[in-house]
Scaffold this active site. Structure first.
Site, PDB file in Angstrom:
ATOM      1  CD  GLU A 103       9.731 135.037  33.378  1.00  0.00           C
ATOM      2  OE1 GLU A 103      10.807 135.365  32.806  1.00  0.00           O
ATOM      3  OE2 GLU A 103       8.639 135.544  33.111  1.00  0.00           O
ATOM      4  CD  GLU A 123      11.153 139.954  34.937  1.00  0.00           C
ATOM      5  OE1 GLU A 123      10.914 140.196  36.124  1.00  0.00           O
ATOM      6  OE2 GLU A 123      11.299 138.810  34.491  1.00  0.00           O
TER       7      GLU A 123
END
Ligand code: T1G
Length: 690
Positions: A103, A123
């Site tokens: 990210e 994740e």
């Protein structure tokens, strides 16, 4: 300093420095925030290069912080500041850029990676969704389908694949160097992802991702939520999408599944040699394997794949031929699946020798016996190993349940003997039970842990008992299942109940795959020592007597007409009815919940006894064994992590209730009683190092 900044001419360098993998914890976030303040205070900058270490750009948010409330500065805010920064940021990625690391890279205007880099949003494997814009920025950059592929399964992609889908702009052996000399015009062509249009909706891709998640990660919440968020990125503004993503992330990270998956993640990394034996290991280079059957060949391949030299010892020419064929079969299959290169295959073949000459292993520092499960056969082999291998070579047996101490007693120096219990297929299953004989030396044990590290397996130390940790719990699981079978359930009802719990398959289908004869031989071995007062369920024996050994004979607990899928077999149901009649048992219906309760409480109680007897060192070790050796659902954290969600008091109450049916089998373990009395969890009472 967790983040270092420096300037060379018009180029600013921001380097993450939080070894070993630049996990993005509070200090790193603070460092990035200060770096942004510093950059914004500079004049005349052409670019900012964000980088990490050789091993990791960044491994993602620090998962150890997920049990506490989030503390500012928050990662999504840092990502937004980089994204909006006037001076373009360039991500120079070496090693891994995962989760929050990816990210951060998506916040940058330009992305370059080294050819060996791995980039992704894993994740969901920790039970959460990306929490710093991954589900909104990634689809804008690479489209919905590629984003779904990356996020729904959590599987990272290579630099090549990342470049193919447009996740990175290019590759370089030294990404920082390329970033520093990249033509400014090239960077200027790129816009911030936040300014890109919404991705085109793609309902086929969304439905495909949902089907894949249901197949690969059933019962798990995070993959479904991640898919929802990515799908929504086609209709929501970035701001709204980020808000929904953040809400989902914060809700999931404190949930049972995220807690369980984090527990297993860290338990796996905590599976290390106890301090008392650290550093005592033998050097590992040349290893002898005895026995070229399925297990021996799998072990030999695992050793070859870790770069070790292997001499496989067999009893005759036929055995040598079989060993060569079995190992070559695995090499060829790995080649076909591109798990290894042609050069790897050649190296494996060059480092492998199957022979009947024990003298060929005269330089081996370790021998792993994987021969027939007969005490006499093993004693003969250990005598030969003692004669031909160096006096300090470690002698390990792969036995599944025979007494390691009895084997050790047949060599002059029993301290050399230890159990290395591999799980089939030995070159794939990650669990390795290291069985400590009463006289096993520190060198023997430490060599086991060093071998596990070399083979990238998960070592768990076990004491000597029938079945060690895993097979002892499995035996209790099967006994409880057979009891429920006798008392009224059908094998398929038991299997369905356990699949609903989260197992890939139930105990009866699993037995059909491994073969009913293995457990039958085990029960015969135990006949002489079995407690005569303990209720014995003979149904499985009847099955073997009828030749119903499982899939390999076309019928076991199920029928497999034409080798196809399993079919319920009324003969088996009738057999249970007949045995119940003989045992004067009045059969009744069982609900799936009743079946699950009995089987799970039985295993929990057995595991509690294993801890009480000191056979296993911690509750986390029991969790590693059940998840990595026996298919316990990882998203439940392992058998005792699940037990802790029930609470010892409830478990004790159930045991007392079942004990009214059979006081011997359901005797509450002292550890369950202790946890209940103290109001503690198994994790607290049996933590690492307690
Ligand atoms: N948090 C905390 N510690 C971590 C960590 C992490 N994310 N990753 C690794 N460690 C520790 C690990 O416990 C071990 O510690 C050491 O680093 C070396 O790891 C906001 C919410 C990066 C491929 O899921 O996959 O970002 O034992 O032994 O084999 O959207 O670690 O030395 O004390 O595994 O070379 C997403 C998890 C997080 C990646 C390196 N990221 N890590 O493997 O070394 S959530 C992940 C890995 C997130 C954002 C969301 C692997 C690795 P110790 P290691 P390795």
């Amino acid at each position: 300093m967790s983040v270092e900044v420096r300037r060379e001419g018009t180029v600013a360098f921001v380097t993450l420095s939080n070894p070993p993998v630049n996990a993005i914890g509070l200090e790193v976030r603070k460092g990035l925030s200060e770096a942004l303040d510093w950059v914004n205070g500079q004049n005349g900058l052409s670019r900012v290069i964000l980088s990490g270490s050789e091993r990791a750009f960044a491994a993602g948010a620090d998962a150890r912080e997920f049990d506490a409330d989030p503390v500012a500065p928050h990662l999504p805010d840092i990502v937004a500041r980089i994204d909006a920064c006037e001076t373009p940021w360039v991500a120079a990625i070496s090693g891994v850029a995962l989760g929050g690391g990816c990210e951060l890279a998506l916040a940058c205007r330009y992305r370059i990676a080294s050819p060996s880099a791995k980039i992704g949003l894993p994740e969901v494997t920790l039970g959460v969704v990306p929490g710093a814009g991954g589900t909104q920025r990634l689809p804008r950059l690479v489209g919905l389908k590629a984003a779904l592929d990356l996020v729904a399964t959590g599987r990272p992609v290579s630099a090549n694949r990342a470049e193919e889908i447009g996740l990175i702009h290019g590759q370089a052996d030294d990404p920082v160097m390329l970033a520093q000399h990249l033509d400014l015009g090239t960077i200027a062509l790129e816009v911030a992802i936040s300014t890109l249009p919404k991705p085109t909706a793609n309902s086929d891709a969304v439905e495909g991702a949902r089907a894949l998640a249901e197949r690969k990660m059933p019962n798990q919440i995070a993959p479904k939520r991640a898919i929802d968020l990515i799908a929504a990125s086609a209709t929501m503004t970035l701001e709204d999408g980020m808000a929904q993503e953040r809400e989902a992330f914060l809700a999931l990270r404190r949930g049972d599944q995220a807690h369980a998956l984090r527990h297993i993640f860290f338990a796996e990394r905590g599976a290390r040699a106890p301090d008392r034996i650290k550093g005592a290991e033998q050097p590992l280079d040349h290893v002898a394997v005895v026995g070229g059957g399925t297990m021996g060949a799998g072990i030999a391949y695992a050793l070859l794949n870790a770069g070790l030299t292997v001499t496989l010892l067999e009893t005759d020419a036929e055995g040598v031929t079989r060993a060569n064929e079995n190992v070559e079969k695995i090499v060829a299959a790995s080649l076909k699946r591109r798990l290894i290169s042609d050069a790897d295959a050649q190296s494996h073949r060059a480092k492998f020798l199957a022979t009947t000459d024990y003298g060929a292993a005269a330089k081996a520092t370790l021998a792993i016996e994987a021969a027939f499960e007969s005490m006499e056969v093993k004693k003969t082999i250990f005598g030969m190993l003692q004669t031909h291998l160096p006096a300090n070579a470690i002698l390990a047996t792969n036995t599944s349940y025979l007494d390691v101490n009895e084997i050790a007693a047949c060599v002059q120096d029993p301290s050399r003997v230890v159990g290395f219990h591999f799980f089939a297929p030995a070159h794939i299953m990650k669990l390795l039970e290291i069985v400590e004989g009463s006289q096993s030396s520190d060198a023997a044990l430490a060599t086991g842990f060093a071998l596990a590290k070399r083979l990238r397996k998960i070592p768990v130390l076990s004491g000597v008992c029938d079945g060690f940790i895993g097979n002892r719990i499995l035996a209790r699981y099967r006994e409880a299942a057979d009891t429920v079978l006798l008392e009224g359930a059908a094998p398929w009802e038991v299997d369905e109940a356990m699949v609903e719990f989260g197992y890939a398959m139930g105990p009866y289908e699993a037995q059909d795959l491994s073969g009913l004869d293995i457990a039958h031989a085990n029960r015969r071995r135990q006949d002489a020592t079995r407690d005569p007062n303990r209720r014995y369920i003979p149904i499985a024996d009847r099955m073997v007597e009828l030749g119903k050994l499982g899939k390999k004979t076309g019928a076991g607990w199920y029928r497999y007409p034409g080798g196809a899928g399993k079919v319920e077999d009324p003969i088996v149901a009738d057999l249970a009815i007949e045995e119940a009649h003989l045992a004067k048992v009045e059969r009744r219906e069982f609900t799936a919940e009743e079946i699950r309760e009995r089987l799970l409480i039985a295993m929990i109680n057995e595991a509690a006894d294993i801890l009480d007897e000191g056979i296993a060192a911690s509750a986390a070790d029991i969790d590693l064994v059940t998840v990595f050796g026996y298919g316990f659902p990882r998203w439940r954290g392992g058998l005792l992590a699940y037990a802790d969600t029930l609470g010892a008091s409830k478990i004790l109450e159930k045991l007392k209730s079942f004990a009214q049916e059979d006081p011997l089998v359901w005797t509450p373990s002292p550890s369950v009683i202790k946890c209940a009395q103290e109001g503690s969890s198994f994790a607290q009472l049996f933590g690492k190092g307690t």
